[in-house]
Design a protein around this motif. Structure first.
Motif, short mmCIF file in Angstrom:
data_model
loop_
_atom_site.label_atom_id
_atom_site.label_comp_id
_atom_site.label_asym_id
_atom_site.label_seq_id
_atom_site.Cartn_x
_atom_site.Cartn_y
_atom_site.Cartn_z
N ASN A 262 0.82 -1.21 0.00
CA ASN A 262 0.00 0.00 0.00
C ASN A 262 0.85 1.26 0.00
O ASN A 262 0.46 2.29 -0.57
CB ASN A 262 -0.93 0.00 1.21
CG ASN A 262 -2.10 -0.96 1.04
OD1 ASN A 262 -2.38 -1.40 -0.07
ND2 ASN A 262 -2.76 -1.30 2.13
N ARG A 303 -9.23 4.10 0.08
CA ARG A 303 -8.87 2.84 0.73
C ARG A 303 -8.93 3.00 2.24
O ARG A 303 -8.44 3.98 2.80
CB ARG A 303 -7.47 2.39 0.31
CG ARG A 303 -7.14 0.95 0.75
CD ARG A 303 -5.68 0.60 0.49
NE ARG A 303 -4.79 1.34 1.37
CZ ARG A 303 -3.88 2.19 0.95
NH1 ARG A 303 -3.72 2.42 -0.34
NH2 ARG A 303 -3.09 2.82 1.82
N SER A 308 -6.56 -3.66 0.45
CA SER A 308 -5.47 -3.59 -0.52
C SER A 308 -5.87 -2.89 -1.82
O SER A 308 -5.03 -2.62 -2.66
CB SER A 308 -4.98 -5.01 -0.86
OG SER A 308 -6.01 -5.76 -1.46
N THR A 311 -6.00 3.53 -3.58
CA THR A 311 -5.15 4.39 -2.75
C THR A 311 -6.00 5.12 -1.73
O THR A 311 -7.22 5.02 -1.74
CB THR A 311 -4.41 5.43 -3.62
OG1 THR A 311 -5.35 6.44 -4.04
CG2 THR A 311 -3.76 4.79 -4.83
#
Length: 544
Positions: A262, A303, A308, A311
């Motif tokens: 990430n 996110r 996962s 962004t």
């Protein structure tokens, strides 16, 4: 605690969650959950032989048909996104109350204590119905705020006090991303879609202005047009609006199916923030007069926790004040503004638009209904399979174009289908919105929507508040519970009503839903880009 948006639901809670804006069953990608190691190994062996399976590190990405990603939709084994819906309270003046990011229930609790809440009265009862009603009011209030930013001028007659400054970003934020078109995702070469200023290759069969445009090309198309805007200025001191041409959607796309952390996915976005924080205009108004155009859905930039996918660009504190234009907005953020998906039509002149208007208004619509899409066998709560079964059971009235078998790969096939039909079914897929909604509108086919988040709560600058003027709404719960047959329902719509909706779509909506080509010379009409820029300028002129 914020509401989890995970799609794996227990049977006991499914009914309640379906009520919550009929949203949880469509907003997120389905994922494969952890399974016993022995079975998982067998599946790995099977999947390895499939040309649509991508194995990267410890993750397996199984790709099936989808319009959201060049006809492929990928599920990831061993991962489970944990998205949440943040709800932000609004004051009567439309401003967002600071430091509020909570679940619907928490916001309801706040509203009970705040006489200035958007409801105006205290919420008297507990229960999910109250929570849903409140959440809908939040969304509707924010749409009212966004509509208040609409400019009453069709064209910019003077650029005085309306300067647009386009940042010359380091190439790693845009041009270098385009240069990676050949290997963004393992099974598709995107380079052909970026030809002709990102409109793609011409489609001669459909006439002037038609191109094979990818649905994720918005960032490039918008950037090209902004560089040629008549109000563009080169001195930041003369600017009122600051456009940041960061291709965040392409940045995300290149990492979707690669085994990277990430931190790697977030690197470029964080670098951009650092770059902007060294610029006086960004610091002057804390980014309020800055706009980003992001060519993917809002959830890809939000996110949460240890998920996962995507962004966390739009979750960063530094990004909260700026305006974000997206093909699908997050309904609880007033600075998320939905603008149309790119279609295949990019007119150069008024004549191109008029010619196409006459073409579709005179079209002999041989069929009542069409559906271009694919089932979601992995998502039993999705209504697509039901609609497909109802459609193919009466093929004299309904035509089904199966996208899972490559039927939607050719734009001319889709547009010609829509041009031949009265109604186009537009159920949610991987997320509520569909590019196909705009393809159907541009073809004069009345869209049939099943979720208000597909269009009604998305595009306040480009679609009217009265959605009955251009669409038919059928509650997806009625479809799911087999209370309605879609063919029978649409047969009851009077011919005169259909004709009125089609005329409104063709003559009132269509020009404003398409993006003209990079050198467009529209005089009579405003296209989607012009509407967006005029409204942005109107908005920033009201910033204190």
């Amino acid at each position: 605690m914020a509401i989890s948006m995970s799609k794996k639901k227990s049977k006991s809670s499914k009914k309640v969650e379906t009520k919550q804006l009929q949203f949880s069953d469509t907003i997120l990608f389905k994922v494969l959950y952890r399974i016993p190691a022995a079975i998982f190994l067998l599946i790995l062996i099977f999947l390895w032989s499939s040309s649509t399976t991508v194995i990267s590190g410890k993750f397996v990405h199984v790709c099936v048909s989808s319009r959201k990603l060049n006809n492929l939709y990928c599920l990831s084994a061993g991962t489970q996104p944990n998205f949440e819906i943040p709800i932000q309270a609004l004051n009567n003046n439309g401003s967002i109350s600071p430091n509020i990011s909570a679940s619907i229930k928490e916001v309801v609790d706040i509203a009970r204590e705040d006489s200035n809440s958007i409801i105006g009265n205290r919420v008297q009862n507990n229960g999910s119905d109250d929570e849903v009603a409140f959440a809908v009011k939040v969304v509707e209030k924010q749409l009212e705020v966004q509509r208040s930013w609409i400019s009453n001028k069709n064209h910019v007659t003077s650029c005085e006090g309306k300067g647009i400054y386009v940042y010359d970003l380091p190439s790693k934020f845009n041009k270098d991303l385009v240069g990676q078109c050949g290997d963004m995702i393992p099974w598709t070469n995107f380079c052909m879609y970026f030809n002709n200023d990102a409109m793609g290759e011409p489609i001669a069969k459909l006439g002037n202005g038609w191109y094979h445009t990818h649905q994720y090309a918005l960032e490039l198309i918008f950037h090209t047009r902004a560089l040629k805007h008549p109000c563009r200025v080169y001195d930041e001191n003369e600017a009122k609006l600051f456009y940041v041409p960061y291709y965040g959607g392409l940045d995300i796309l290149r990492w979707h199916f690669k085994n990277v952390s990430n931190d790697v996915k977030d690197t470029l976005g964080l670098d951009l923030i650092k770059w902007l924080e060294n610029k006086k205009p960004w610091l002057k108004n804390s980014g309020k007069d800055h706009v980003f155009v992001l060519g993917k859905i809002s959830w890809d930039f939000r996110r949460k926790n240890d998920a996962s996918w995507g962004t966390r660009l739009l979750e960063l504190d530094q990004m909260q004040n700026s305006m974000k234009l997206l093909i699908e907005r997050q309904p609880w953020h007033v600075n998320d503004i939905g603008i149309p998906h790119p279609t295949y039509f990019h007119p150069h002149s008024d004549d191109d638009i008029i010619t196409w208007q006459l073409n579709i208004i005179r079209s002999n619509r041989k069929s009542l209904i069409s559906f271009a899409g694919a089932a979601r066998p992995d998502a039993p709560e999705n209504i697509r399979s039901i609609l497909i079964n109802q459609c193919i059971s009466d093929d004299t009235k309904c035509r089904f174009l199966n996208c899972s078998s490559g039927g939607c790969d050719k734009p001319e096939s889709v547009i010609e289908l829509f041009r031949d039909c009265e109604f186009c079914l537009q159920p949610p897929g991987d997320s509520p919105t569909r590019k196909s909604v705009f393809d159907s509108l541009v073809s004069g086919c009345i869209p049939v929507l099943f979720d208000p988040f597909t269009a009604y709560y998305q595009y306040p600058w480009h679609l009217p508040e009265d959605h009955s003027k251009y669409s038919v709404f059928v509650d997806q719960e009625e479809v799911r519970e087999m209370k309605v047959n879609i063919v029978e329902r649409l047969m009851k719509v009077p011919v005169r009503e259909r004709e009125d909706m089609r005329r409104f779509i063709v003559y009132e909506l269509l020009p404003g839903l398409v993006y003209g080509d990079s050198n467009s010379q529209l005089q009579k009409f405003q296209d989607a880009f012009s509407i967006t820029m005029n409204n942005l300028l109107h908005r920033v002129n009201r910033i204190e």
